[in-house]
Scaffold this active site. Structure first.
Site, PDB file in Angstrom:
ATOM      1  CB  ALA A  84       9.340 -11.027   0.127  1.00  0.00           C
ATOM      2  NE  ARG A 116      11.966 -10.466  -3.127  1.00  0.00           N
ATOM      3  CZ  ARG A 116      11.928 -10.689  -4.440  1.00  0.00           C
ATOM      4  NH1 ARG A 116      12.584 -11.690  -4.954  1.00  0.00           N
ATOM      5  NH2 ARG A 116      11.219  -9.935  -5.246  1.00  0.00           N
ATOM      6  CE  LYS A 131       4.299 -11.568  -6.763  1.00  0.00           C
ATOM      7  NZ  LYS A 131       5.270 -10.542  -6.326  1.00  0.00           N
ATOM      8  CG  ASP A 175       6.228  -2.981  -4.782  1.00  0.00           C
ATOM      9  OD1 ASP A 175       5.357  -2.093  -4.729  1.00  0.00           O
ATOM     10  OD2 ASP A 175       6.398  -3.701  -5.784  1.00  0.00           O
ATOM     11  CG  ASN A 176       4.222   1.558  -4.238  1.00  0.00           C
ATOM     12  OD1 ASN A 176       3.512   2.512  -3.946  1.00  0.00           O
ATOM     13  ND2 ASN A 176       3.716   0.356  -4.525  1.00  0.00           N
ATOM     14  CD  GLU A 178       4.882   6.385  -5.501  1.00  0.00           C
ATOM     15  OE1 GLU A 178       5.226   5.286  -5.002  1.00  0.00           O
ATOM     16  OE2 GLU A 178       5.565   6.986  -6.343  1.00  0.00           O
ATOM     17  CB  CYS A 219       5.165  11.600  12.254  1.00  0.00           C
ATOM     18  SG  CYS A 219       3.647  12.385  12.767  1.00  0.00           S
ATOM     19  CB  CYS A 233      13.349  -3.514  -3.733  1.00  0.00           C
ATOM     20  SG  CYS A 233      11.768  -3.771  -4.483  1.00  0.00           S
ATOM     21  CB  CYS A 290       2.357  15.373  11.013  1.00  0.00           C
ATOM     22  SG  CYS A 290       2.081  14.021   9.856  1.00  0.00           S
TER      23      CYS A 290
HETATM   24 ZN   LIG Z   1       1.850  12.295  11.336  1.00  0.00          ZN
END
Ligand SMILES: [Zn+2]
Length: 387
Positions: A84, A116, A131, A175-176, A178, A219, A233, A290
């Site tokens: 989306a 959507r 897609k 959507d993730n 990873e 960070c 989601c 970080c």
């Molecule tokens: Zn960072």
């Protein structure tokens, strides 16, 4: 041609194009070819004589102007994921006149996307088009002047350099987390800017990440302000308005960046909820320890962090057991002997082994619907697709 003589010879094409009189009838295609402003579309017909008109409402916006538009026309971006947010963001960028856009997506269009994902239609879902392929077709119809490239692929540590390298900006349509951390590793390690964007239910977030200038995704997610944002989601659903709002906010920042207006970037994490009406603009601090932008630990990019195998909210597992491409025609012939419910198009092959539905892509990936257990999917992969 008299007008040609009136143009200072030292002016670049960019500045010439910025002259308002080029929008008049004297700015004929032949004239534009002579001054080197012609930009052929697929049919070879120069479009530049009409570019001023085509993007007039955008160039009238003073912070962009003709010079910003020229920069945009010469710029490039890659969108990772064309769900989306990716679909809406790519449509906005293509209509705005980005020069070159690559769309990466590993998935195919399903009926449940259409609520959507504004770029796709019922025919795409009926044909189970990838897609990336459907997006490229629809985007080309919107603006044939943009160099478009839809690639059916799953971004991972092995192909990140090939798929993301060489673009001015990377946009998040995934959507993730990873994949987002992989993009973040690539972006920080190569000093490339990217824009994080995510939405779930009625709530969404977006932030521009500029290595060396702003905090990075690690960070954000390891800070106090980032706590609790890891949700993706799954079973909570997602509303069309929030994904399109987040895509709009993402592209607004992309336009500032790609038109050379970096000083206009707001530099904040935007959080909004279209159901509660709660909007926030948050200054995210850099994490002085970080993992990514300070300690430069790029575990997602080096492959030390294992890639995901489950697909967000889909009761599905993705398996990618092979490093080489599959011949879908020969696989279809082999499976046809034992499986009757077998369908395919130019890009994928789908079959049903109750209670599972298997979709196989030419790059060797397979999505197993009906399970979230990778072991079940690996077993089915070995049995029906082969090593
Ligand atoms: Zn960072």
């Amino acid at each position: 041609m008299a007008l040609l003589g009136s143009l200072p010879s030292a002016l670049s094409c960019k500045h010439r194009w910025g002259y308002p009189y080029l929008a008049t009838a004297v700015a004929a295609p032949e004239f534009l070819r002579q001054i080197g402003c012609a930009r052929p579309n697929e049919s070879g017909i120069p479009l530049d004589h009409s570019l001023h008109e085509k993007y007039s409402r955008q160039t009238l916006f003073a912070p962009i102007g003709a010079e910003g538009q020229e920069r945009l026309l010469a710029s490039s971006a890659v969108i990772v994921g064309c769900g989306a947010i990716g679909a809406a963001a790519s449509a906005l960028l293509v209509r705005a006149g980005l020069g070159r856009l690559r769309i990466l997506d590993r998935d195919f269009v399903e009926p449940s996307n259409l609520q959507r994902q504004m770029l796709f239609d019922e025919a795409d879902a009926r044909d189970a088009l990838p897609k990336a392929v459907a997006a490229e077709r629809h985007l080309r119809a919107m603006n044939s002047g943009v160099a478009l490239e839809g690639i059916v692929a799953d971004l991972d540590s092995r192909n990140a350099e090939d798929l993301l390298g060489g673009f001015d900006l990377i946009l998040d349509g995934t959507d993730n987390f990873e994949t987002r951390f992989l993009i973040n590793d690539f972006a920080v390690s190569t000093s490339k800017s990217w824009i994080y964007a995510a939405a779930v239910a009625s709530y969404g977030l977006t932030m521009v990440i500029r290595p060396g200038v702003t905090p990075c995704l690690a960070c954000l997610l390891e800070s106090e302000v980032g706590r609790g944002l890891e949700e993706t989601c799954d079973t909570v659903g997602v509303l069309g308005p929030i994904v399109n709002l987040i895509a709009s906010l993402e592209v607004a920042e992309a336009l500032k960046f790609l038109t050379g207006r970096e000083t206009s970037l707001h530099g904040k994490l935007i959080s909004c909820d279209v159901w509660s009406g709660h909007f926030q603009s948050i200054r995210v601090p850099r994490n002085s320890n970080c993992r990514v932008c300070v300690r430069r630990d790029f575990g997602y990019l080096t492959g030390e962090v294992q890639p995901h195998v489950t697909l967000c909210g889909r009761d599905s597992v993705q398996i990618h057991e092979r490093s080489r491409a599959l011949n879908l025609d020969s696989l279809r012939s082999r499976l046809a002997a034992t499986i009757s419910d077998l369908r395919s198009n130019d890009f994928l092959l789908r079959f049903r082994i109750a209670p599972y539905e298997v979709t196989v892509f030419a790059d060797g990936r397979a999505v197993f619907k009906g399970t979230t257990d990778p072991a079940v999917a690996r077993s089915l992969y070995a049995r029906y697709i082969g090593a």
